[in-house]
Write an enzyme that holds these catalytic residues in place. Sequence first.
Site, PDB file in Angstrom:
ATOM      1  N   SER A  40     158.996 -16.427 -44.457  1.00  0.00           N
ATOM      2  CA  SER A  40     158.472 -15.569 -45.528  1.00  0.00           C
ATOM      3  C   SER A  40     159.408 -14.506 -46.073  1.00  0.00           C
ATOM      4  CB  SER A  40     157.185 -14.897 -45.075  1.00  0.00           C
ATOM      5  OG  SER A  40     156.137 -15.824 -45.120  1.00  0.00           O
TER       6      SER A  40
ATOM      7  N   LYS B   8     156.024  -4.177 -48.088  1.00  0.00           N
ATOM      8  CA  LYS B   8     155.064  -5.274 -48.082  1.00  0.00           C
ATOM      9  C   LYS B   8     153.739  -4.725 -47.566  1.00  0.00           C
ATOM     10  CE  LYS B   8     154.491  -9.997 -46.233  1.00  0.00           C
ATOM     11  NZ  LYS B   8     155.128 -11.102 -45.469  1.00  0.00           N
TER      12      LYS B   8
ATOM     13  N   SER C 145     155.501 -15.747 -47.751  1.00  0.00           N
ATOM     14  CA  SER C 145     154.413 -14.870 -48.131  1.00  0.00           C
ATOM     15  C   SER C 145     154.875 -13.546 -48.746  1.00  0.00           C
ATOM     16  CB  SER C 145     153.559 -14.553 -46.896  1.00  0.00           C
ATOM     17  OG  SER C 145     154.324 -13.825 -45.940  1.00  0.00           O
TER      18      SER C 145
HETATM   19  N1  GLN Z   1     154.798 -20.260 -45.167  1.00  0.00           N
HETATM   20  C1  GLN Z   1     154.604 -20.145 -43.763  1.00  0.00           C
HETATM   21  C2  GLN Z   1     153.134 -20.037 -43.474  1.00  0.00           C
HETATM   22  O1  GLN Z   1     152.385 -20.209 -44.372  1.00  0.00           O
HETATM   23  C3  GLN Z   1     155.353 -18.961 -43.233  1.00  0.00           C
HETATM   24  C4  GLN Z   1     154.691 -17.678 -43.530  1.00  0.00           C
HETATM   25  C5  GLN Z   1     155.424 -16.482 -42.988  1.00  0.00           C
HETATM   26  O2  GLN Z   1     156.599 -16.548 -42.637  1.00  0.00           O
HETATM   27  N2  GLN Z   1     154.708 -15.397 -42.875  1.00  0.00           N
HETATM   28  O3  GLN Z   1     152.699 -19.793 -42.395  1.00  0.00           O
END
Ligand code: GLN
Length: 482
Positions: free
Chosen positions: A173, A74, A149
Amino acid sequence: MSLLTQHAQQLAAGAVSSVELCQDYLARIKAHNPTLNAFITVDTERTLAEARAADALRAAGQAGPLTGVPLAHKDIFCTEGWLTTCGSRMLANFVAPYDAHVVSQFKTAGMPCLGKLNMDEFAMGSSNESSYFGPVKNPWALAAVPGGSSGGSAAAVAAGLCPVATATDTGGSIRQPAALCGVTGIKPSYGVVSRYGMIAFASSLDQAGVMARSAADCALVLSVMAGPDPRDSTSLEREREDYSRDLNRPLTGLRIGLPKEFFAAGMAADVEAATINALDEYRRLGATTVEVSLPNSGLSVPVYYVLAPAEASSNLSRFDGVRYGHRAAAYKDLTEMYEKTRAEGFGAEVKRRIMVGAYVLSHGYYDAYYLQAQKIRRLIANDFTEAFKHCDLIMGPTTPTTAFNLGEKADDPLQMYLSDIYTIAVNLAGLPGMSVPCGFGADGRPVGLQIIGDYFGEARMLNAAHRYQGVTDWHARRPEGY
Ligand code: GLN
């Protein structure tokens, strides 16, 4: 046999070299990435140099179990010599001068890097639409989001562009995109994997993990990346673990807790049906189920959207145009340089979070929002402690629906935030969580089963997932054309 074991055996037998294996994956990336946009950076020369080094190690009789097996990172992990963008214009020109702990662990294991994976900007999002480098497409349905994400990680593993990928999970995410793309993903307990060199979003919640085709592969790779690191003060001083050790343990007598709040209104009928079928499978494997309650879990989304932005507003203050990353081209003084740099460098979602975070931390609102949220965070963690008195693992849906369409929630942040309704409480409590493919929705898009463990219950979770994958083939299904 799991995909990584298969690659490892072929390499050990000399049936294939790491260079050949990498060339194979690079060819797949070349063919499919223009459509999927899962990779931000591919650097064939760099990958092949790492593969040649792995082959040389093997020739010298110094290969470890996964030497030569490639993976992709990532783009939140600093990777020396590679562009490390975090999905943002702010870092679109940033070449990391050092490796994240996770990256160096894989280098030591001799695993070549196939490239850097697309993601929501600074890991803020649930659809990959907030990436400065454009959205990722879901290989199961190109109109659908891959989740976020870590959408690039999930789409790349699902489409076979890499056998395994690193990812991070602050509020879901890893689990949410794994569910929406039909792959297996695990976020370990907070502190199990070092955050050194992992670009910070919300430091008390961020945790690195992995996505692969199966629980067995996740276990192999987690064993490489986890372990103490003095460079991260929240990295725990625990003995290194072999996460594969319990994979085949029978599930007889395993007590599965089903939180009644997760099985209430809000879950789509097709997700519910797949989840219930998975639980039936677990009962056939010898497990028992018991209802548990997480009474404060309904507050996890509002609590998260106070705490995560608060931490983000502080963490992201370092992007000021002075030391690295984007800097505005023209400005009349220092203040204008900061303002223009940050106005240009950050996208809308990141700005929204910084504003919310600065607001809840400000004098006058700190007590009303930040402090209250911290107190409820404790109550949410206590709920899990209570529930684990009655069960060994908790199971439920990973997401309320299958993958939604690109654009569907892009203009509605609240709807987007609710995609993580089942995953966020786990981060607030610091517990390990996993998503395992368990069927398909009415639209033919994948459904994920969430498995939540008690602190340091990773081996138990992987065991439960592996036994399930021994009697089902949801994880082995591939999207058409890949
Ligand atoms: N979707 C969540 C956010 O927008 C979690 C994102 C994540 O786990 N990095 O913050």
